[in-house]
Design an enzyme around this catalytic site. Structure first.
Site, PDB file in Angstrom:
ATOM      1  N   SER A 116      16.065  14.519  -0.562  1.00 60.15           N
ATOM      2  CA  SER A 116      17.014  13.511  -0.114  1.00 60.15           C
ATOM      3  C   SER A 116      16.244  12.321   0.687  1.00 60.15           C
ATOM      4  O   SER A 116      15.374  12.487   1.213  1.00 60.15           O
ATOM      5  CB  SER A 116      18.079  14.068   0.655  1.00 60.15           C
ATOM      6  OG  SER A 116      18.783  13.154   1.300  1.00 60.15           O
ATOM      7  N   ARG A 128       0.909  -1.374  -0.154  1.00 59.72           N
ATOM      8  CA  ARG A 128       0.079  -0.033  -0.044  1.00 59.72           C
ATOM      9  C   ARG A 128       0.797   1.250  -0.044  1.00 59.72           C
ATOM     10  O   ARG A 128       0.411   2.297  -0.678  1.00 59.72           O
ATOM     11  CB  ARG A 128      -0.783   0.090   1.232  1.00 59.72           C
ATOM     12  CG  ARG A 128      -1.913  -1.031   1.082  1.00 59.72           C
ATOM     13  CD  ARG A 128      -2.730  -0.904  -0.173  1.00 59.72           C
ATOM     14  NE  ARG A 128      -3.837  -1.801  -0.231  1.00 59.72           N
ATOM     15  CZ  ARG A 128      -3.987  -2.773  -1.113  1.00 59.72           C
ATOM     16  NH1 ARG A 128      -2.919  -2.652  -1.993  1.00 59.72           N
ATOM     17  NH2 ARG A 128      -4.906  -3.655  -1.275  1.00 59.72           N
ATOM     18  N   GLU A 139       1.941   1.454  -3.288  1.00 62.12           N
ATOM     19  CA  GLU A 139       0.981   1.898  -4.143  1.00 62.12           C
ATOM     20  C   GLU A 139       0.525   3.327  -4.123  1.00 62.12           C
ATOM     21  O   GLU A 139       0.250   4.212  -5.046  1.00 62.12           O
ATOM     22  CB  GLU A 139      -0.494   1.214  -3.952  1.00 62.12           C
ATOM     23  CG  GLU A 139      -1.552   1.331  -4.766  1.00 62.12           C
ATOM     24  CD  GLU A 139      -2.648   0.706  -4.050  1.00 62.12           C
ATOM     25  OE1 GLU A 139      -3.413  -0.074  -5.196  1.00 62.12           O
ATOM     26  OE2 GLU A 139      -3.033   0.536  -2.983  1.00 62.12           O
TER      27      GLU A 139
END
Length: 161
Positions: free
Chosen positions: A127, A101, A104
């Site tokens: 960074s 997730r 995703e």
């Protein structure tokens, strides 16, 4: 509240030897990453990163971890004294549902984040070295639990050469 994090044996294959040592001691002592982070003076996400071998442990980190988790310091020195081998511990794309997730989110919103960051900061990157993250649990007025993850990275503008 959830249960305390343990080391999934199937995930341990790509992790350094220190992961098993640290997770076994964490389990034996029955402490959370928050408990450990307070004892060693680190944020809990940074502390968990030490367990997974994705962050470099300082001499102080090793000493504090050994003391708090009651691990022989020479064992931790040997296991954590080198440089991390980041990224080996995770398959891509990840199959673990919670990690997937997070992946995703980047798949679906990565270019939206990039567009907004470029508008605000110009051409560059955030960074992941000069970086910190924090996780908070939030419960709204209706009793619904929410996850709040903050990511703080130094902005590194691209330069012309």
């Amino acid at each position: 509240m959830g249960s305390l994090a343990t080391l999934d044996a199937s995930a341990a294959v790509g992790l350094p030897a220190s992961a098993k040592t640290l997770f076994d001691a964490k389990h034996k002592k029955k402490v959370s990453f928050e408990d450990i982070s307070k004892a060693i003076g680190r944020d809990e996400v940074a502390t968990a990163a030490l367990f997974y071998g994705s962050a470099k442990a300082s001499e102080d980190d090793i000493r504090h971890l050994a003391e708090f988790l009651e691990i022989d310091q020479s064992t931790l020195d040997a296991q954590m004294g080198g440089f991390p081998d980041r990224g080996r511990g995770i398959e891509m794309p990840p199959r673990e549902p919670l990690v997937y997730r997070l992946y995703e989110i980047v798949q679906n919103y990565g270019y939206a984040y990039k567009a907004v960051l470029n508008e605000k900061f110009g051409d560059g990157i955030m960074s992941a070295i000069a970086f910190s993250s924090h996780v908070e649990k939030e419960v709204d007025k209706d009793g619904v639990t929410w996850v709040n993850i903050s990511l703080r990275g130094k902005w590194l503008p691209f330069t012309r050469f």
